[in-house]
Design an enzyme around this catalytic site. Structure first.
Site, PDB file in Angstrom:
ATOM      1  N   HIS A  24       0.869  -1.182   0.000  1.00 26.64           N
ATOM      2  CA  HIS A  24       0.000   0.000   0.000  1.00 26.64           C
ATOM      3  C   HIS A  24       0.906   1.233   0.000  1.00 26.64           C
ATOM      4  CE1 HIS A  24      -2.731   3.003   1.791  1.00 26.64           C
ATOM      5  NE2 HIS A  24      -3.733   2.197   1.499  1.00 26.64           N
ATOM      6  N   GLN A  53      -4.386  -4.697   7.305  1.00 27.16           N
ATOM      7  CA  GLN A  53      -5.467  -5.613   6.899  1.00 27.16           C
ATOM      8  C   GLN A  53      -5.413  -6.902   7.710  1.00 27.16           C
ATOM      9  OE1 GLN A  53      -7.914  -4.802   4.871  1.00 27.16           O
ATOM     10  NE2 GLN A  53      -7.054  -2.911   4.059  1.00 27.16           N
ATOM     11  N   LYS A 112      -9.938   0.169  10.826  1.00 29.58           N
ATOM     12  CA  LYS A 112     -10.218  -1.038  10.037  1.00 29.58           C
ATOM     13  C   LYS A 112     -10.585  -2.199  10.966  1.00 29.58           C
ATOM     14  CE  LYS A 112      -7.007   0.268   6.384  1.00 29.58           C
ATOM     15  NZ  LYS A 112      -7.815   0.739   5.260  1.00 29.58           N
ATOM     16  N   CYS A 132      -4.856   2.441  -3.636  1.00 33.99           N
ATOM     17  CA  CYS A 132      -3.606   2.966  -3.046  1.00 33.99           C
ATOM     18  C   CYS A 132      -2.450   1.997  -3.228  1.00 33.99           C
ATOM     19  CB  CYS A 132      -3.779   3.303  -1.569  1.00 33.99           C
ATOM     20  SG  CYS A 132      -4.989   4.581  -1.289  1.00 33.99           S
TER      21      CYS A 132
HETATM   22  C1  PLP Z   1      -2.411  -2.673   3.725  1.00 35.38           C
HETATM   23  C2  PLP Z   1      -2.650  -1.266   4.176  1.00 35.38           C
HETATM   24  N1  PLP Z   1      -1.649  -0.588   4.735  1.00 35.38           N
HETATM   25  C3  PLP Z   1      -1.801   0.675   5.169  1.00 35.38           C
HETATM   26  C4  PLP Z   1      -3.001   1.332   5.044  1.00 35.38           C
HETATM   27  C5  PLP Z   1      -3.117   2.744   5.513  1.00 35.38           C
HETATM   28  O1  PLP Z   1      -4.024   2.854   6.561  1.00 35.38           O
HETATM   29  P1  PLP Z   1      -4.541   4.286   7.049  1.00 35.38           P
HETATM   30  O2  PLP Z   1      -5.111   4.958   5.833  1.00 35.38           O
HETATM   31  O3  PLP Z   1      -5.566   3.971   8.081  1.00 35.38           O
HETATM   32  O4  PLP Z   1      -3.375   5.022   7.592  1.00 35.38           O
HETATM   33  C6  PLP Z   1      -4.073   0.672   4.440  1.00 35.38           C
HETATM   34  C7  PLP Z   1      -5.362   1.354   4.232  1.00 35.38           C
HETATM   35  O5  PLP Z   1      -6.127   1.016   3.369  1.00 35.38           O
HETATM   36  C8  PLP Z   1      -3.893  -0.654   4.002  1.00 35.38           C
HETATM   37  O6  PLP Z   1      -4.891  -1.356   3.434  1.00 35.38           O
END
Ligand code: PLP
Length: 401
Positions: free
Chosen positions: A120, A200, A223, A359
């Site tokens: 991500h 996740q 999440k 993302c």
């Molecule tokens: C695998 C993973 N890492 C990091 C993030 C980033 O999380 P946040 O937007 O809550 O900081 C996400 C969010 O979708 C994600 O799916």
């Protein structure tokens, strides 16, 4: 086959969404919240808000107690022993940024940081930018055709030059568990620091981070059915000791004059300014709720739903799954149909799924896609949700073809 979620009634928003004609299948982006959490927030706000760690008065002491209780509960949730190893941030993204700035001093030009091809942006861009600032080499671990980080390739790419590896536990696009135990072992054999993106993974099943043996583990509360604006960074004592202070302000300081200061160690030294007090207290209530959930049953329920979703998609002509998802979500595209058009028609029918690059632009591009539709599941979904999704999908495809 009809699958009813015994936990659905604990999440009042599901009913509210249903009354608005919405079927929520986007929990990998953010999850709905249990009543326990809503009650805890209402209790905090109706009984007296106060800042933490600063005030000697009763409301301050009560808020601090509830806040620190969450730190203990988070440590227990991850099975990491002492709560002094839990740093609260404003989300997973801010935890990665904290790490990339706080560890910067450890790197020399030419050192290597290892990530994977499926990260991500939150676990890519902070390292990419660190690599640019310090003239480091960013090594990207390839994937097998099953969408899993290739451990054989990793064995030759993780070397004595590797200073840090940062990889995801569960892909937010492919829904595949990653071989994090093997990768942590490889990194440790070369003395590299290890960062696991649990954003996740934390949501599906229980994970023993102590056994995993990583230096840092990161997740976002929102999440995991908790409030947004809150992240949890686990850092092993020795790893936290290497972290330099990054953000400066109230409550992270031991002593300061106008020209110089000394700072607190972790965790408070890395929580500058007023934290997300209500959110952190709310996360504590969410963890209480989740502790009462039968996890074996929840994992089984999600696995059955996932299989229904996978099988239903694969039955439909022209539908192609992205990768070979294990749990929680399925990303797909339809041959000859633009994913934005399909997403639009699903949205019009009240189906809340995510479309686009999720993302993870480098991953989506490397798969030769412009985007994909992602259907993601949580413990409150049931087979009626999937039935509504499939009906809407069939109608949309009829229109588009
Ligand atoms: C695998 C993973 N890492 C990091 C993030 C980033 O999380 P946040 O937007 O809550 O900081 C996400 C969010 O979708 C994600 O799916």
């Amino acid at each position: 086959m009809s699958l009813i979620s015994p936990w659905r009634a604990d999440f009042p928003a599901l009913d509210a969404l249903e009354r608005q004609g919405q079927t929520y299948l986007d929990s990998a982006a953010t999850a709905q919240k249990p009543q326990t959490l809503i009650d805890a927030l209402a209790h905090y706000y109706t009984n007296g808000a106060a800042n933490v760690h600063r005030a000697q008065h009763l409301p301050g002491a009560m808020a601090t107690q509830a806040f620190e209780d969450t730190r203990r509960k988070a440590a227990e949730w991850l099975n990491v022993g002492s709560s002094g190893q839990i740093v609260f941030t404003h989300g997973a993204t801010s935890a990665f940024n904290l790490l990339a700035y706080g560890l910067e001093h450890l790197f020399q030009p030419g050192d290597e940081i290892v990530i994977s091809a499926l990260e991500h942006h939150a676990n890519l861009l902070p390292w990419q930018q660190l690599a640019k600032r310090r003239a480091l080499k960013l090594i990207v671990l390839p994937l097998t055709i099953k969408g899993v980080i290739d451990v054989n390739a990793a064995a030759s790419l993780i070397t004595h030059r590797t200073r840090l590896i940062a990889v995801s536990q569960l892909s937010n696009v492919l829904g595949t568990w990653q071989p994090v135990t093997e990768l942590v072992a490889l990194a440790k054999a070369h003395g590299a620091l290890t960062v696991i993106d649990g954003a996740q993974g934390i949501v599906h099943g229980r994970h023993d981070v102590q056994t995993l043996g990583c230096d840092f583990y990161v997740f976002s509360s929102h999440k995991l059915y908790g409030p947004d604006g809150v992240g949890v960074l686990f850092g092993h004592h020795q790893a936290l000791a290497q972290l330099r202070h990054w953000q400066f302000g109230g409550e992270m300081v031991l002593q300061t004059g106008y020209l110089d200061a000394t700072f607190r160690p972790a965790p408070l030294g890395f929580e500058a300014g007023t934290p997300a007090i209500s959110g952190i207290i709310g996360l504590g209530a969410t963890l209480d709720y989740l502790n009462d959930v039968n996890h074996v049953a929840a994992v089984e329920h999600e696995a059955r739903l996932h299989e229904l979703l996978r099988a239903g998609l694969m039955l439909r002509e022209g539908v192609r799954l992205v990768g070979d998802p294990h749990v929680a979500l399925v990303s797909f595209f339809v041959e000859g149909v633009h994913n934005a058009d399909l997403a639009h028609l699903l949205t019009e029918q009240g189906i809340a799924v995510r479309a686009g690059h999720h993302c993870a632009i480098p991953l989506i591009s490397s798969l030769g896609l412009s985007g994909a539709i992602r259907v993601s599941l949580a413990l409150y979904n049931d087979s009626d949700d999937l039935e509504r999704f499939f009906n809407a999908l069939d109608q949309a495809l009829e229109l588009l073809r």
